[in-house]
Design an enzyme around this catalytic site. Structure first.
Site, PDB file in Angstrom:
ATOM      1  N   TYR A   1       9.282  -7.391  -0.353  1.00 19.09           N
ATOM      2  CA  TYR A   1       8.924  -6.051  -0.910  1.00 19.09           C
ATOM      3  C   TYR A   1       9.351  -5.586  -2.160  1.00 19.09           C
ATOM      4  O   TYR A   1      10.334  -6.110  -2.477  1.00 19.09           O
ATOM      5  CB  TYR A   1       8.844  -5.123   0.270  1.00 19.09           C
ATOM      6  CG  TYR A   1      10.311  -4.368   0.528  1.00 19.09           C
ATOM      7  CD1 TYR A   1      10.722  -3.502  -0.264  1.00 19.09           C
ATOM      8  CD2 TYR A   1      10.845  -4.575   1.719  1.00 19.09           C
ATOM      9  CE1 TYR A   1      11.770  -2.582   0.053  1.00 19.09           C
ATOM     10  CE2 TYR A   1      11.935  -4.185   1.880  1.00 19.09           C
ATOM     11  CZ  TYR A   1      12.696  -2.980   1.046  1.00 19.09           C
ATOM     12  OH  TYR A   1      13.539  -2.376   1.675  1.00 19.09           O
TER      13      TYR A   1
ATOM     14  N   TYR B   1       3.737   5.363   5.639  1.00 23.38           N
ATOM     15  CA  TYR B   1       3.129   5.438   4.339  1.00 23.38           C
ATOM     16  C   TYR B   1       2.175   6.693   4.383  1.00 23.38           C
ATOM     17  O   TYR B   1       0.989   6.865   4.964  1.00 23.38           O
ATOM     18  CB  TYR B   1       2.495   4.344   3.820  1.00 23.38           C
ATOM     19  CG  TYR B   1       3.520   3.170   3.771  1.00 23.38           C
ATOM     20  CD1 TYR B   1       4.706   3.525   3.608  1.00 23.38           C
ATOM     21  CD2 TYR B   1       3.127   1.905   3.447  1.00 23.38           C
ATOM     22  CE1 TYR B   1       5.758   2.362   3.619  1.00 23.38           C
ATOM     23  CE2 TYR B   1       3.872   0.691   3.484  1.00 23.38           C
ATOM     24  CZ  TYR B   1       5.290   1.001   3.550  1.00 23.38           C
ATOM     25  OH  TYR B   1       6.059   0.004   3.405  1.00 23.38           O
TER      26      TYR B   1
ATOM     27  N   ASP C   1      -0.373  -5.167   3.647  1.00 25.68           N
ATOM     28  CA  ASP C   1       0.858  -4.526   4.132  1.00 25.68           C
ATOM     29  C   ASP C   1       0.705  -3.043   3.828  1.00 25.68           C
ATOM     30  O   ASP C   1       0.716  -2.539   3.035  1.00 25.68           O
ATOM     31  CB  ASP C   1       2.080  -5.183   3.244  1.00 25.68           C
ATOM     32  CG  ASP C   1       3.096  -4.510   3.968  1.00 25.68           C
ATOM     33  OD1 ASP C   1       3.843  -4.976   4.927  1.00 25.68           O
ATOM     34  OD2 ASP C   1       3.981  -3.311   3.417  1.00 25.68           O
TER      35      ASP C   1
ATOM     36  N   GLN D   1      11.005  -8.664   6.563  1.00 23.13           N
ATOM     37  CA  GLN D   1      10.328  -8.121   5.200  1.00 23.13           C
ATOM     38  C   GLN D   1      11.421  -7.379   4.742  1.00 23.13           C
ATOM     39  O   GLN D   1      12.027  -6.627   5.127  1.00 23.13           O
ATOM     40  CB  GLN D   1       9.273  -7.141   5.430  1.00 23.13           C
ATOM     41  CG  GLN D   1       8.712  -6.607   4.269  1.00 23.13           C
ATOM     42  CD  GLN D   1       7.369  -5.734   4.229  1.00 23.13           C
ATOM     43  OE1 GLN D   1       7.414  -4.672   3.813  1.00 23.13           O
ATOM     44  NE2 GLN D   1       6.436  -6.213   5.064  1.00 23.13           N
TER      45      GLN D   1
ATOM     46  N   THR E   1       0.740  -1.138  -0.047  1.00 16.37           N
ATOM     47  CA  THR E   1      -0.096   0.053  -0.106  1.00 16.37           C
ATOM     48  C   THR E   1       0.920   1.430   0.012  1.00 16.37           C
ATOM     49  O   THR E   1       0.225   2.597   0.232  1.00 16.37           O
ATOM     50  CB  THR E   1      -0.872   0.146   1.306  1.00 16.37           C
ATOM     51  OG1 THR E   1      -0.049   0.241   2.653  1.00 16.37           O
ATOM     52  CG2 THR E   1      -1.995  -1.240   1.394  1.00 16.37           C
ATOM     53  N   TRP E   2       2.094   1.078  -0.203  1.00 14.86           N
ATOM     54  CA  TRP E   2       3.058   2.447  -0.208  1.00 14.86           C
ATOM     55  C   TRP E   2       2.318   3.400  -1.148  1.00 14.86           C
ATOM     56  O   TRP E   2       2.282   2.951  -2.411  1.00 14.86           O
ATOM     57  CB  TRP E   2       4.493   1.942  -0.388  1.00 14.86           C
ATOM     58  CG  TRP E   2       5.493   3.031  -0.238  1.00 14.86           C
ATOM     59  CD1 TRP E   2       5.188   4.303   0.671  1.00 14.86           C
ATOM     60  CD2 TRP E   2       6.773   3.101  -0.346  1.00 14.86           C
ATOM     61  NE1 TRP E   2       6.337   4.937   0.927  1.00 14.86           N
ATOM     62  CE2 TRP E   2       7.378   4.269   0.176  1.00 14.86           C
ATOM     63  CE3 TRP E   2       7.637   2.054  -0.763  1.00 14.86           C
ATOM     64  CZ2 TRP E   2       8.644   4.508   0.231  1.00 14.86           C
ATOM     65  CZ3 TRP E   2       9.157   2.433  -1.141  1.00 14.86           C
ATOM     66  CH2 TRP E   2       9.766   3.491  -0.528  1.00 14.86           C
TER      67      TRP E   2
ATOM     68  N   LEU F   1       8.348  -6.002  -7.779  1.00 11.36           N
ATOM     69  CA  LEU F   1       8.261  -5.752  -9.323  1.00 11.36           C
ATOM     70  C   LEU F   1       9.396  -4.492  -9.496  1.00 11.36           C
ATOM     71  O   LEU F   1       9.442  -4.050 -10.398  1.00 11.36           O
ATOM     72  CB  LEU F   1       7.039  -5.159  -9.709  1.00 11.36           C
ATOM     73  CG  LEU F   1       5.726  -6.140  -9.415  1.00 11.36           C
ATOM     74  CD1 LEU F   1       4.552  -5.505 -10.031  1.00 11.36           C
ATOM     75  CD2 LEU F   1       6.008  -7.508 -10.460  1.00 11.36           C
TER      76      LEU F   1
HETATM   77  N1  LIG Z   1       9.670  -2.497   4.419  1.00 15.07           N
HETATM   78  C1  LIG Z   1       9.803  -1.538   3.598  1.00 15.07           C
HETATM   79  O1  LIG Z   1      10.788  -0.985   3.780  1.00 15.07           O
HETATM   80  C2  LIG Z   1       9.411  -1.590   2.431  1.00 15.07           C
HETATM   81  C3  LIG Z   1      10.028  -0.844   1.412  1.00 15.07           C
HETATM   82  C4  LIG Z   1       9.248  -0.717   0.091  1.00 15.07           C
HETATM   83  C5  LIG Z   1       8.074  -1.284   0.017  1.00 15.07           C
HETATM   84  N2  LIG Z   1       7.193  -1.869   0.876  1.00 15.07           N
HETATM   85  C6  LIG Z   1       5.879  -2.828   0.899  1.00 15.07           C
HETATM   86  O2  LIG Z   1       6.129  -3.464  -0.251  1.00 15.07           O
HETATM   87  C7  LIG Z   1       4.903  -2.875  -1.161  1.00 15.07           C
HETATM   88  C8  LIG Z   1       5.332  -3.369  -2.623  1.00 15.07           C
HETATM   89  O3  LIG Z   1       6.569  -2.490  -3.049  1.00 15.07           O
HETATM   90  P1  LIG Z   1       6.462  -1.107  -3.927  1.00 15.07           P
HETATM   91  O4  LIG Z   1       5.206  -0.520  -3.898  1.00 15.07           O
HETATM   92  O5  LIG Z   1       7.803  -0.482  -3.464  1.00 15.07           O
HETATM   93  O6  LIG Z   1       6.836  -1.611  -5.471  1.00 15.07           O
HETATM   94  P2  LIG Z   1       6.291  -2.870  -6.143  1.00 15.07           P
HETATM   95  O7  LIG Z   1       5.126  -3.702  -5.627  1.00 15.07           O
HETATM   96  O8  LIG Z   1       7.482  -3.816  -6.593  1.00 15.07           O
HETATM   97  O9  LIG Z   1       5.796  -2.135  -7.389  1.00 15.07           O
HETATM   98  C9  LIG Z   1       4.795  -1.261  -7.521  1.00 15.07           C
HETATM   99  C10 LIG Z   1       4.485  -0.534  -8.885  1.00 15.07           C
HETATM  100  O10 LIG Z   1       4.162  -1.472  -9.890  1.00 15.07           O
HETATM  101  C11 LIG Z   1       3.195  -0.946 -10.715  1.00 15.07           C
HETATM  102  N3  LIG Z   1       2.488  -2.426 -11.169  1.00 15.07           N
HETATM  103  C12 LIG Z   1       1.946  -2.867 -10.322  1.00 15.07           C
HETATM  104  N4  LIG Z   1       1.329  -4.062 -11.098  1.00 15.07           N
HETATM  105  C13 LIG Z   1       1.746  -3.942 -12.535  1.00 15.07           C
HETATM  106  C14 LIG Z   1       1.644  -4.743 -13.677  1.00 15.07           C
HETATM  107  N5  LIG Z   1       1.003  -5.650 -13.808  1.00 15.07           N
HETATM  108  N6  LIG Z   1       2.310  -3.912 -14.811  1.00 15.07           N
HETATM  109  C15 LIG Z   1       3.075  -2.870 -14.636  1.00 15.07           C
HETATM  110  N7  LIG Z   1       3.254  -2.096 -13.459  1.00 15.07           N
HETATM  111  C16 LIG Z   1       2.573  -2.582 -12.345  1.00 15.07           C
HETATM  112  C17 LIG Z   1       2.344  -0.402  -9.723  1.00 15.07           C
HETATM  113  O11 LIG Z   1       1.583   0.470 -10.406  1.00 15.07           O
HETATM  114  P3  LIG Z   1       0.024   1.124  -9.865  1.00 15.07           P
HETATM  115  O12 LIG Z   1       0.110   1.346  -8.540  1.00 15.07           O
HETATM  116  O13 LIG Z   1      -0.103   1.973 -10.757  1.00 15.07           O
HETATM  117  O14 LIG Z   1      -0.869  -0.111 -10.235  1.00 15.07           O
HETATM  118  C18 LIG Z   1       3.461   0.490  -8.797  1.00 15.07           C
HETATM  119  O15 LIG Z   1       3.807   1.647  -9.460  1.00 15.07           O
HETATM  120  C19 LIG Z   1       4.729  -1.540  -0.766  1.00 15.07           C
HETATM  121  O16 LIG Z   1       3.698  -1.068  -1.376  1.00 15.07           O
HETATM  122  C20 LIG Z   1       4.894  -1.592   0.682  1.00 15.07           C
HETATM  123  O17 LIG Z   1       3.585  -2.084   1.291  1.00 15.07           O
HETATM  124  C21 LIG Z   1       7.929  -2.107   2.061  1.00 15.07           C
END
Ligand SMILES: NC(=O)c1ccc[n+]([C@@H]2O[C@H](COP(=O)([O-])OP(=O)(O)OC[C@H]3O[C@@H](n4cnc5c(N)ncnc54)[C@H](OP(=O)(O)O)[C@@H]3O)[C@@H](O)[C@H]2O)c1
Length: 277
Positions: free
Chosen positions: A191, A53, A48, A163, A19-20, A194
């Protein structure tokens, strides 16, 4: 839905929802909420989030998305390192509970390591668990040396997950941290699976995916989901994309496909410092 077993024996979905950056833009809010709800319908009941966030806005959006459906959800949130003191963690958790409109968080993580001694944070997390405010606790962005330091601390052996940044283009943890966690049956919550969308745009990887009848996002997630102890939490703010991403569960990569990916994204050849975003 495929599941992953926590050290307690409880099973959680292997495919959760990140949900970031959700809740930051009024124009996309309705679709973000609709996507999280569709995710619940489709079995992605692990959500998550974190107090960090959007300064709490993501937690508020999650509350709206899960209204009336709290019992279906395995809710993960995180405490900022500078809040992770004996008293600070309790206050931060209370605020998260209020924003999430719930009386318990299923899994509460230390977001990354700061200056507060791990022993003090563990004291706070175990106290929150005893009080029923959180059901499980864990850590995020802790490297092997941090985990080794945490293990002998009271409550250290009780962590439910670590995580970590883990995807095809970030394989450093495979050298020593992942094996260490595996020996102790601690799942990894991967996390940015993608690489925040960058993997999907990699031309060679996209060609690999197309050749094997997948979209790039499906291939990236299927590669992680091949592990029994890895939970993926892609962030997805559009319903169509969520359905596409869930297609990853229908693809199990063959040994030949995995070998091809090893050539495109080589595994680590030695220890590397933990990467984080
Ligand atoms: N613990 C930590 O320090 C930490 C750090 C980073 C992240 N996190 C957690 O992990 C989660 C996921 O990581 P993230 O948000 O950094 O990156 P991610 O999930 O790797 O990528 C998210 C991005 O990919 C896009 N996307 C999703 N499905 C897609 C598809 N089928 N085709 C093309 N693009 C696509 C999304 O676009 P749309 O949103 O426009 O659909 C968004 O821009 C976070 O939201 C958070 O909850 C934790």
């Amino acid at each position: 839905m495929k599941s992953v077993t926590l050290p307690s024996g409880e099973q959680v979905p292997a495919f959760g929802q990140g949900t970031w950056y959700m809740g930051d833009d009024r124009a996309t809010r309705a679709e973000e909420i609709a996507t999280l709800r569709l995710g619940l319908d489709l079995g992605c009941t692990l959500i998550d989030t974190a107090e960090m966030y959007g300064d709490g806005r993501a937690e508020e959006l999650v509350a709206e998305a899960i209204a009336g459906r709290r019992h279906e959800v395995f809710l993960v949130s995180k405490v900022l390192p500078h809040h992770a003191t004996r008293r600070g963690a309790v206050a931060a958790c209370e605020k998260s509970l209020q924003r999430l409109k719930t009386d318990r968080i299923d899994l509460y993580l230390l977001h990354w390591r700061g200056n507060v001694p791990l022993a003090e944070t563990m004291e706070a997390l175990t106290a929150l668990a005893r009080a029923g405010k959180i059901r499980h606790y864990g850590v995020s962005n802790l490297d092997l040396t941090d985990m080794q330091e945490l293990w002998p601390v009271a409550g250290g052996e009780g962590v439910a997950v670590n995580q970590l940044l883990y995807n095809l283009s970030r394989r450093g943890i495979e050298w020593d941290l992942l094996p260490w966690l595996r020996e102790r049956r601690i799942p990894v919550m991967a996390y940015s699976p993608l690489e925040q969308g960058r993997l999907v745009k990699n031309a060679k990887f996209a060609a690999f995916a197309r050749r094997h009848g997948m979209t790039p996002a499906q291939a990236a997630l299927a590669w992680l989901l091949a592990n029994d102890d890895v939970i993926v939490i892609p962030k997805c703010a559009r319903r169509e994309r969520l359905k596409e991403n869930l297609g990853a569960l229908a693809h199990s990569l063959t040994a030949a496909q995995r070998a091809e990916l090893d050539r495109l994204f080589p595994p680590p050849a030695g220890p590397c410092p933990l990467e984080m975003l």
